[in-house]
Design an enzyme around this catalytic site. Structure first.
Site, short mmCIF file in Angstrom:
data_model
loop_
_atom_site.label_atom_id
_atom_site.label_comp_id
_atom_site.label_asym_id
_atom_site.label_seq_id
_atom_site.Cartn_x
_atom_site.Cartn_y
_atom_site.Cartn_z
N TYR A 92 121.77 102.96 5.34
CA TYR A 92 120.37 102.81 5.73
C TYR A 92 119.70 101.68 4.98
O TYR A 92 119.84 101.55 3.76
CB TYR A 92 119.63 104.12 5.47
CG TYR A 92 118.24 104.18 6.08
CD1 TYR A 92 118.07 104.10 7.45
CD2 TYR A 92 117.11 104.32 5.29
CE1 TYR A 92 116.82 104.17 8.03
CE2 TYR A 92 115.84 104.40 5.85
CZ TYR A 92 115.70 104.31 7.23
OH TYR A 92 114.45 104.39 7.79
N SER A 182 127.30 107.01 4.44
CA SER A 182 125.90 107.45 4.50
C SER A 182 125.41 107.36 5.95
O SER A 182 125.99 108.00 6.83
CB SER A 182 125.05 106.61 3.55
OG SER A 182 123.77 107.16 3.39
N GLN A 183 124.36 106.57 6.23
CA GLN A 183 123.97 106.38 7.63
C GLN A 183 125.16 105.94 8.47
O GLN A 183 125.38 106.43 9.58
CB GLN A 183 122.86 105.33 7.73
CG GLN A 183 122.56 104.89 9.15
CD GLN A 183 121.60 103.71 9.22
OE1 GLN A 183 120.43 103.87 9.55
NE2 GLN A 183 122.08 102.52 8.89
N ASP A 267 125.48 115.03 -4.75
CA ASP A 267 124.75 114.16 -3.83
C ASP A 267 123.48 114.84 -3.37
O ASP A 267 123.53 115.90 -2.72
CB ASP A 267 125.64 113.83 -2.62
CG ASP A 267 125.10 112.70 -1.76
OD1 ASP A 267 123.91 112.37 -1.88
OD2 ASP A 267 125.89 112.16 -0.96
N HIS A 297 125.71 110.13 -4.49
CA HIS A 297 125.72 109.46 -3.19
C HIS A 297 126.39 108.10 -3.34
O HIS A 297 125.76 107.11 -3.70
CB HIS A 297 124.29 109.31 -2.66
CG HIS A 297 124.25 108.90 -1.22
ND1 HIS A 297 124.81 109.65 -0.22
CD2 HIS A 297 123.73 107.80 -0.62
CE1 HIS A 297 124.62 109.05 0.94
NE2 HIS A 297 123.98 107.93 0.73
#
Length: 322
Positions: A92, A182-183, A267, A297
C-alpha cells in the site's frame, strides 16, 4: 505445548463465520467479464543498467479510463523462450519501483511483470469517478457501493495485468505466477481466486483478509475505512457489505491452485487472525503457511530464494532454469 505452539494451534482452528453476500459469485462473474473486455496495451523497450535483461514499459487500459503503468522485464542469459513469469503487486502506497528492484527474480530466470496500483505511489493515476467524499488515502473511494468502489477498479486492473502477462509472446502461459506482500499479497490471492490460468501464488503477510475484524483492530490501510465510518456512522452496514465482496476469506473457496502464505504473529497491520481466517478456508490441496512467531509486518528473510524453491516445484515437467 508452550505458549508459541498453543497460539499457532489456536490460529489453525480459527474459522470465523463468513460475511459473503448472496450475490458474490454473480458479482465476480461480471468483473471477470469486464476485465476481459479490453486488453489494449502498448509495449516500449527502455534503457536500463542491466547487461543481461531487457526492460519494457507497458501501459495497459485499466478500469474507469485509467492507464496502468507496468514494467515487463525479460532475462536474456541463455534463456530459451517461453519463459516463466512472475506478476508482482506492491504494498500500500508504494509502486512498481525501478527495474533493479526486481533483479533477483530476473537472475533466477523469471520474466517479471510489475504494475502500479492506481493512484498510489507510482506513475499511474486514477480516473475512477466518485459521488461521495473519502478519507485520506485511496481505499474509501466509492466505499458505499461495491460496484463503484476503489477495490473493484483495482481488481480489474490486476486481472488485466495478469492476462496481459499470459499473452506475451515470450511467456509460457502454463507458468505464470503471482507474488505480493501486504496489499500485494491480498491482491495476489484475489486474482488467484478469479483467474483460472495462473500456476501458483505466494502471498506474504496478506491484507484484505477477514476485513470486518481488520477494520476493528488492525492498523493497515483499512484504518482509513474505520475513520470513514467514524465520520459517517450510519454508513457502517454499507461499508461492511462492500468490503465483504473483496474479503479473501469469502473468496477462499475459489482458490484451488498451489498457494504459499506467510504470517508474523507480532503483525498489527495484517493480523494473524485475519490471515488464518482466509488461509484456513482456502480449498487448494497444495497450500502451506509459514509462521514467524517474532516477526511483525514484513517480508521474511530470504523470500526470493524461498519463492523460487516454491515456484520451481511447479514447472509442470519443464525446467524453469535452463
Amino acid at each position: 505445548m508452550n505458549a508459541i505452539e498453543t497460539r499457532i494451534h489456536a490460529l489453525h482452528q480459527y474459522v470465523p463465520e463468513l460475511t459473503a453476500p448472496t450475490d458474490l459469485e454473480d458479482f465476480w462473474e461480471q468483473i471477470a467479464l469486464e476485465a476481459a473486455e479490453s486488453m489494449e496495451f502498448s509495449v516500449e523497450q527502455v534503457t536500463s543498467p542491466f547487461l543481461q535483461a531487457k526492460v519494457y514499459k507497458v501501459i495497459l487500459e485499466g478500469a474507469a479510463n485509467t492507464r496502468i503503468h507496468a514494467w515487463y522485464m525479460l532475462p536474456i542469459f541463455h534463456q530459451p523462450h517461453p519463459l516463466p513469469c512472475i506478476v508482482t503487486f506492491h504494498g500500500y502506497s508504494d509502486s512498481k519501483g525501478q527495474p533493479e528492484n526486481h533483479a533477483a527474480w530476473l537472475l533466477m530466470g523469471y520474466a517479471v511483470f510489475a504494475i502500479d496500483i492506481r493512484g498510489q505511489g507510482g506513475e499511474t493515476g486514477n480516473g475512477l469517478m466518485q459521488a461521495y467524499g473519502m478519507t485520506k488515502g485511496w481505499v474509501t473511494q466509492g466505499i458505499l457501493e461495491p460496484e463503484s468502489s476503489y477495490y473493484r477498479a483495482v481488481a480489474i486492473d490486476c486481472l488485466r495485468a495478469v492476462r496481459c502477462a499470459l499473452i506475451m509472446p515470450e511467456i509460457d502461459p502454463e507458468r505464470v505466477f503471482v507474488f505480493g506482500g501486504s496489499q500485494g499479497g491480498g491482491l495476489a490471492l484475489l486474482v488467484s481466486a478469479i483467474e483460472p490460468n495462473l500456476r501458483a501464488v505466494i502471498a506474504h503477510v496478506p491484507n484484505m483478509c477477514h476485513m470486518d475484524l481488520a477494520i476493528l483492530q488492525s492498523v493497515s490501510s483499512v484504518i482509513e475505512v474505520a475513520e470513514f465510518v467514524t465520520r459517517f456512522p450510519d454508513s457502517l452496514d454499507k461499508v461492511l457489505r462492500t468490503l465483504s465482496y473483496f474479503d479473501i476469506m469469502n473468496l477462499a473457496h475459489r482458490i484451488k491452485l498451489p498457494v504459499h502464505v506467510t504470517v508474523g504473529l507480532k503483525d498489527t497491520t495484517c493480523l494473524p487472525e485475519a490471515i488464518f481466517a482466509a488461509y484456513n478456508r482456502i480449498v487448494s490441496v497444495n497450500k502451506t503457511i509459514e509462521v514467524h512467531p517474532f516477526m511483525g509486518h514484513a517480508l521474511p528473510p530470504g523470500f526470493h530464494a524461498a519463492g523460487h524453491a516454491f515456484f520451481s516445484q511447479l514447472h509442470t515437467g519443464k525446467n524453469i532454469i535452463a
